[in-house]
Design a protein around this motif. Structure first.
Motif, PDB file in Angstrom:
ATOM      1  N   SER A   1       1.005  -1.456  -0.217  1.00 61.58           N
ATOM      2  CA  SER A   1      -0.096   0.514   0.511  1.00 61.58           C
ATOM      3  C   SER A   1       0.791   1.189   0.441  1.00 61.58           C
ATOM      4  CB  SER A   1      -0.600  -0.206   1.181  1.00 61.58           C
ATOM      5  OG  SER A   1      -0.063   0.102   2.497  1.00 61.58           O
TER       6      SER A   1
ATOM      7  N   SER B   1      -2.896   8.278  -2.198  1.00 67.54           N
ATOM      8  CA  SER B   1      -2.772   8.135  -4.055  1.00 67.54           C
ATOM      9  C   SER B   1      -2.440   9.441  -4.255  1.00 67.54           C
ATOM     10  CB  SER B   1      -4.221   7.926  -4.269  1.00 67.54           C
ATOM     11  OG  SER B   1      -4.763   8.560  -3.878  1.00 67.54           O
TER      12      SER B   1
ATOM     13  N   LEU C   1       6.149   4.759  -7.741  1.00 60.66           N
ATOM     14  CA  LEU C   1       6.001   3.239  -7.040  1.00 60.66           C
ATOM     15  C   LEU C   1       6.731   2.791  -6.470  1.00 60.66           C
ATOM     16  CD1 LEU C   1       5.458   2.543 -10.856  1.00 60.66           C
ATOM     17  CD2 LEU C   1       3.442   3.236  -9.382  1.00 60.66           C
TER      18      LEU C   1
ATOM     19  N   PRO D   1       0.404   0.975  -5.771  1.00 57.51           N
ATOM     20  CA  PRO D   1      -1.283   1.384  -6.577  1.00 57.51           C
ATOM     21  C   PRO D   1      -0.008   3.142  -7.067  1.00 57.51           C
ATOM     22  CG  PRO D   1      -1.887   1.548  -4.250  1.00 57.51           C
ATOM     23  CD  PRO D   1      -0.431   0.429  -4.404  1.00 57.51           C
TER      24      PRO D   1
ATOM     25  N   GLN E   1      -0.049  -3.304 -16.771  1.00 52.61           N
ATOM     26  CA  GLN E   1      -0.445  -1.859 -16.287  1.00 52.61           C
ATOM     27  C   GLN E   1      -1.783  -1.619 -16.786  1.00 52.61           C
ATOM     28  OE1 GLN E   1       1.960   1.583 -16.021  1.00 52.61           O
ATOM     29  NE2 GLN E   1       1.821   2.299 -14.533  1.00 52.61           N
TER      30      GLN E   1
ATOM     31  N   GLN F   1      -1.792   0.210 -11.923  1.00 53.95           N
ATOM     32  CA  GLN F   1      -1.372  -0.122 -10.970  1.00 53.95           C
ATOM     33  C   GLN F   1      -0.489  -1.656 -12.186  1.00 53.95           C
ATOM     34  OE1 GLN F   1      -2.141  -1.700  -7.690  1.00 53.95           O
ATOM     35  NE2 GLN F   1      -0.455  -2.501  -7.784  1.00 53.95           N
TER      36      GLN F   1
END
Lengths: 115, 110
Positions: A5, A9, A91, A108, B37, B42
């Motif tokens: 996680s 975001s 990332l 994510p 992706q 993601q």
């Protein structure tokens, strides 16, 4: 089980500000990695931790970038004096590193925008 | 550093079609992964395949390490297969550092 996680975001900041990006790896994974992905390109390696220590930080672009993993689990990527060119997806990945096996699993991402 | 080249850069498929994506790399590797992706960014793990052949449903992959290439096969493509496919390798003397190719953008049309 829970995957990697990352928080936040999304992050929008002004040029010159300081930001911190957080990564929680998969429980039990000893290795943690940071990558940066610009639009239309593949991710680029920044830094790799094995336990608490940075085993390879050769991808950090300059000394404005720094990462820590003080207890061998959660990691924070820190960017000082942000520039517009720092805008990208950041990332994080983790792996259960073995001698001959190292499959990396990605979170994510945090989309950073520097205005 | 190691060079990773993916082809084709773009691919448009009709639903139900089959396709092959290629990844060439310039040096010995101890890790090769294929990712998909999704539109939200993601990276989904498809295969961990430093050598040999693996299959997972409609997807399969083959890596010939001695010839420095890997292939990803998509059979009976579906619209949900759309996205960017990345090949990434970890060079033998560069533990932990995945080097990604530029990706193949796949669009599957109904």
């Amino acid at each position: 089980g829970a995957g990697v996680s990352q928080t936040p975001s999304n992050k929008v900041t002004e040029k010159g500000k300081y930001v911190e990006l957080r990564c929680d790896p998969i429980s039990g994974h000893t290795a943690l990695y940071w990558y940066r992905q610009s639009l239309g390109q593949g991710p680029e390696f920044l830094i790799y931790f094995q336990g608490t220590g940075a085993a390879d930080d050769s991808g950090l672009p300059n000394d404005r970038f720094f990462a820590v993993r003080p207890e061998g689990s959660v990691s924070t990527l820190k960017i000082q004096r942000t520039e517009r060119g720092d805008s990208a997806m950041y990332l994080c990945a983790s792996s259960l590193r073995g001698a001959s096996f190292n499959e990396q699993y990605f979170g994510p991402g945090t989309r950073l925008t520097v205005t | 550093g190691i060079q990773v080249e993916q082809s084709p850069p773009d691919l448009i498929l009709q639903e139900g079609a089959n396709s092959t994506l290629r990844c060439n790399f310039s040096d010995s590797v101890n890790n090769l992964q294929w990712f998909h992706q999704n539109p939200w960014g993601q990276l989904i793990n498809l295969f961990y395949i430093p050598s040999g052949t693996k299959q997972n449903g409609r997807l399969s992959a083959t890596t010939v390490a001695t010839e420095r290439y890997s292939l990803l096969y998509i059979s009976s493509s579906q619209t949900t297969d759309s996205g960017v496919y990345f090949c990434a390798v970890e060079r033998t003397d560069s533990w932990g550092k995945l080097q990604f190719g530029a990706g193949t953008q796949v669009v599957v049309t109904p």
